[in-house]
Design a protein around this motif. Structure first.
Motif, PDB file in Angstrom:
ATOM      1  N   ALA A 174      48.190  37.576  -1.501  1.00  0.00           N
ATOM      2  CA  ALA A 174      47.977  36.179  -1.892  1.00  0.00           C
ATOM      3  C   ALA A 174      47.191  35.423  -0.820  1.00  0.00           C
ATOM      4  N   LEU A 177      43.539  36.420  -0.927  1.00  0.00           N
ATOM      5  CA  LEU A 177      42.842  35.761  -2.044  1.00  0.00           C
ATOM      6  C   LEU A 177      42.493  34.325  -1.657  1.00  0.00           C
ATOM      7  N   SER A 178      43.475  33.680  -1.044  1.00  0.00           N
ATOM      8  CA  SER A 178      43.317  32.286  -0.676  1.00  0.00           C
ATOM      9  C   SER A 178      42.208  32.101   0.373  1.00  0.00           C
ATOM     10  N   ALA A 181      38.781  32.761  -1.187  1.00  0.00           N
ATOM     11  CA  ALA A 181      38.401  31.765  -2.193  1.00  0.00           C
ATOM     12  C   ALA A 181      37.396  30.746  -1.656  1.00  0.00           C
ATOM     13  N   ASP A 182      37.565  30.325  -0.393  1.00  0.00           N
ATOM     14  CA  ASP A 182      36.624  29.320   0.115  1.00  0.00           C
ATOM     15  C   ASP A 182      36.038  29.703   1.474  1.00  0.00           C
ATOM     16  N   LEU A 201      41.665  43.519  -5.684  1.00  0.00           N
ATOM     17  CA  LEU A 201      41.255  42.110  -5.751  1.00  0.00           C
ATOM     18  C   LEU A 201      41.379  41.382  -4.409  1.00  0.00           C
ATOM     19  N   PHE A 205      36.645  39.877  -4.687  1.00  0.00           N
ATOM     20  CA  PHE A 205      35.852  38.910  -5.443  1.00  0.00           C
ATOM     21  C   PHE A 205      35.060  38.067  -4.472  1.00  0.00           C
ATOM     22  N   TYR A 302      34.009  28.730  -6.542  1.00  0.00           N
ATOM     23  CA  TYR A 302      35.157  28.152  -7.262  1.00  0.00           C
ATOM     24  C   TYR A 302      34.842  28.029  -8.755  1.00  0.00           C
ATOM     25  N   LEU A 305      35.023  31.358 -10.556  1.00  0.00           N
ATOM     26  CA  LEU A 305      36.405  31.765 -10.857  1.00  0.00           C
ATOM     27  C   LEU A 305      37.004  30.893 -11.952  1.00  0.00           C
ATOM     28  N   ARG A 306      36.705  29.617 -11.838  1.00  0.00           N
ATOM     29  CA  ARG A 306      37.266  28.611 -12.749  1.00  0.00           C
ATOM     30  C   ARG A 306      36.915  28.902 -14.199  1.00  0.00           C
TER      31      ARG A 306
ATOM     32  N   THR B 151      46.216  26.435 -12.894  1.00  0.00           N
ATOM     33  CA  THR B 151      45.044  25.895 -12.197  1.00  0.00           C
ATOM     34  C   THR B 151      44.930  24.386 -12.432  1.00  0.00           C
ATOM     35  N   ALA B 186      43.004  35.319  -8.644  1.00  0.00           N
ATOM     36  CA  ALA B 186      42.026  34.710  -7.740  1.00  0.00           C
ATOM     37  C   ALA B 186      41.819  33.238  -8.085  1.00  0.00           C
ATOM     38  N   LYS B 187      41.794  32.971  -9.387  1.00  0.00           N
ATOM     39  CA  LYS B 187      41.554  31.592  -9.842  1.00  0.00           C
ATOM     40  C   LYS B 187      42.693  30.661  -9.398  1.00  0.00           C
ATOM     41  N   ALA B 189      44.848  31.217  -7.003  1.00  0.00           N
ATOM     42  CA  ALA B 189      44.889  31.173  -5.530  1.00  0.00           C
ATOM     43  C   ALA B 189      43.833  30.207  -5.005  1.00  0.00           C
ATOM     44  N   ALA B 190      42.664  30.199  -5.658  1.00  0.00           N
ATOM     45  CA  ALA B 190      41.592  29.287  -5.240  1.00  0.00           C
ATOM     46  C   ALA B 190      42.012  27.835  -5.466  1.00  0.00           C
ATOM     47  N   ALA B 191      42.670  27.585  -6.595  1.00  0.00           N
ATOM     48  CA  ALA B 191      43.131  26.220  -6.888  1.00  0.00           C
ATOM     49  C   ALA B 191      44.219  25.807  -5.894  1.00  0.00           C
ATOM     50  N   LYS B 193      44.475  26.861  -2.886  1.00  0.00           N
ATOM     51  CA  LYS B 193      43.808  26.644  -1.602  1.00  0.00           C
ATOM     52  C   LYS B 193      43.216  25.245  -1.522  1.00  0.00           C
ATOM     53  N   ARG B 194      42.590  24.806  -2.607  1.00  0.00           N
ATOM     54  CA  ARG B 194      42.014  23.464  -2.622  1.00  0.00           C
ATOM     55  C   ARG B 194      43.107  22.401  -2.488  1.00  0.00           C
TER      56      ARG B 194
END
Lengths: 316, 292
Positions: A174, A177-178, A181-182, A201, A205, A302, A305-306, B151, B186-187, B189-191, B193-194
């Motif tokens: 986790a 991934l985090s 992500a950015d 994963l 990505f 982002y 992924l979104r 998300t 991933a999606k 986790a990205a959210a 993170k923000r």
């Protein structure tokens, strides 16, 4: 591989015939010719009708080019980084500083071995939490020093072991991934073999996903999927079809960007051109992404992924 | 049938059920429950009054999503969003049972549209976003719909400056949506993170069971992680670990208490004290007026 067996049996037969003395048995020449035609036909049939399950088998071929082959061929001045600074060094993950035609990058990859000894040391390419924590350490270096990340995927999955659970396998994945992500540097991912679930994963990505023709990427292994659906792993071929796990499927879903072709029988029969082609695609991706400023890069990542997911939305 | 009637009917049969399958056939559906842990028989009304915790041994039963929300948030404060988001069948996944069938029977059984309910609420007066997962809905697995709702929960919390409290359960990524499910890890986790960058608190309550792709994505990215007593939490399920390692698993492997011992959760909190504990943490991490 299982699906190639009829082909190999025919090849054996032909070899035996060829070794016989034509002078003693003149009819052999005709038979050899006949068998050669049959063989050609069978070869065409075997590889033209290649399905998802056959591709999974090719992706697992012991002689298939591995992360270390790509790194050795495509990069120079490689400085391998060991350890997570917390627990230990997981050989199932490679982390390194490396140079690709003058461009300095951080390389990550799942590392399978080619021999049994190597595979035991590398846990057959299935990482423990410390492997992902090492990868994260390398990602943070990439961030601090503005180096792009190139990641090679080739794992059956994160290791489902007692100690892996004790040390927080899920927590490590986790966090990875985090972080990814950015991460404000270009991230180019190449699926070279197996893309087994969360374990792939965790480093799998980014801004570009390049897939080899016979690499797969899946939410669950076909064997485990078959166990859940039918209580028998032997129905994996069927499950492989259901899961839509091939490179072409990933393009359809908008998850992968491009496919690198392989020889008919798979990358293992002639690795050099495949590795070279992968290198070309990585270079092109890094060139394109190098132009993008970090903020736009992470915003686009982002949004990318979104946009993944298919669902219905009614009033509610 | 009233309880006294039930007792009389049982007496008429002149036998006393012992442990196990015996009494099942005679127990009217939904009136009595046998505790999975201590095997004692509990009156349903008693179980509901005790937040679905066994009054004898403290075993925590699964809680339906809306009941969980009522336990957690200030009374009447829930304002659900994303209720119209449901699964479709992008892979046209057909096995022994088609995915479409699995989802429609889950909807019927649970009365929910998806495995997670999301909404705005207050806890101890603090404005929060809550998400509550219901294991009875396809094992609370995460496909595109669950990924999208989670998300959005993070995104709405960012734009409205709200805290986040999730009560999580899940069998992992939803197999029947293939890679689309894996990418929800991933999606989300990205959210998450923000959201983390906003200086707002995220509290996760891990309930029985939380495994696979949900544990390995947004669930464990919380600032504060609580687990309910006895909850099974891990990456790989215990059967898989046993198969892969051919080793006997340690006692209480992957239980909430095991996680506490290994430093992976902040605390194990019994359901009865959960709202208070969450509220107290929000007092520490959120400033009055909702601005952190």
């Amino acid at each position: 591989m299982e699906f190639e067996r009829p082909l190999f049996e025919l090849e054996d037969k032909l070899d035996q015939l060829k070794r016989m003395d034509v002078a003693v048995n003149p009819e052999i020449a005709a038979e050899v010719e006949d068998l050669e035609q049959q063989l050609e036909q069978l070869r065409k049939e075997t590889y033209e009708q290649i399905g998802p399950w056959e591709r999974v088998q090719i992706s697992r071929h012991p002689e298939r080019p591995k992360t270390q082959d790509y790194v050795a061929t495509l990069f120079t001045d490689v400085v391998e980084l060991h350890g997570d600074r917390l627990f230990g060094d997981d050989e199932a993950i490679l982390a390194a500083l490396a140079t690709m035609l003058g461009r300095r990058v951080v390389v990550l990859g799942h590392r399978k071995g080619k021999t049994t000894k190597e595979n035991v040391a590398r846990n057959f390419g299935s990482p423990h939490p410390e492997g992902y924590r090492k990868a994260m350490r390398a990602m943070r270096l990439a961030e601090r020093f503005g180096l792009p990340v190139v990641a090679f995927l080739d794992t059956a999955g994160a290791y489902p072991g007692i100690e892996a659970e004790q040390r927080g396998q899920a927590w490590a994945i986790a966090e990875s991934l985090s972080l990814l992500a950015d991460l404000p540097v270009p991230v180019v991912v190449v699926g070279i073999g197996e893309g087994g679930s969360g374990g792939a994963l965790a480093i799998g990505f980014g801004d570009r996903l390049i897939m080899l023709e016979n690499a797969y990427y899946s939410v669950i292994s076909p064997e485990m999927c078959a166990m859940i659906l039918h209580k028998e792993a032997s129905r994996a071929a069927e499950a492989a079809g259901c899961l839509r796990l091939t490179a072409a499927d990933l393009i359809d879903f908008g998850i992968a960007d491009e496919i690198v072709g392989e020889p008919l029988e798979g990358a293992h029969v002639d690795p050099e051109p495949v590795i070279a082609a992968v290198g070309e695609r990585i270079r092109a991706a890094l060139d394109a992404l190098g132009e993008v400023d970090p903020q736009t890069l992470t915003q686009k990542r982002y949004e990318r992924l979104r946009a993944i997911g298919v669902f219905e939305e009614g009033a509610g | 049938m009233s309880i006294t009637d039930w007792f009389r009917a049982r007496e008429d049969k002149r036998y006393t059920p012992v442990n196990g399958a015996g009494p099942k056939a005679d127990v009217p559906e939904g009136v009595w429950t046998t505790c999975d842990s201590c095997k004692r028989i509990i009156y349903e009304g008693e179980l509901a009054a005790s937040m679905r915790v066994c009054p004898y041994c403290g075993h925590h039963f699964p809680v339906p999503a809306h009941e969980r929300i009522a336990q957690l948030v200030d009374e009447g404060s829930l304002e659900e969003f994303g209720a119209g988001i449901t699964s479709s069948d992008p892979l046209e996944f057909v096995a022994a049972k088609s995915y479409v069938q699995s989802v429609s029977s889950a909807k019927e059984k649970s009365g929910l549209e998806e495995a997670v309910v999301t909404g705005r609420a207050t806890i101890g007066g603090h404005p929060v976003i809550v998400a509550v997962m219901d294991f009875s809905f396809v094992g609370a697995s995460m496909g595109s719909a669950v990924g999208e709702k989670i998300t959005r929960a993070f995104e709405i919390a960012v734009s409205e400056r709200r805290g986040i409290v999730f009560a999580i359960a899940s069998g992992g990524a939803r197999m029947q949506e293939g890679m689309l499910s894996l990418m929800q890890m991933a999606k989300t986790a990205a959210a998450a993170k923000r959201y983390r960058a906003e200086g707002l608190p995220y509290i996760a309550v891990l309930t029985n069971p939380t495994t696979g792709g949900v544990t390995a994505s947004f669930a464990t990215l919380a600032d504060i992680i609580f687990a309910e007593p006895g909850a099974l939490v891990g990456f790989a399920g215990p059967r898989l670990v046993e198969q892969a390692t051919r080793q006997k698993l340690p006692k209480d492997f992957q239980s909430a208490e095991f996680l506490l011992d290994h430093g992976l959760v902040d605390d194990v909190v019994a359901r009865g004290g959960l709202r208070e504990r969450v509220s107290l943490v929000l007092d520490y991490l959120m400033r009055p007026g909702g601005a952190a």
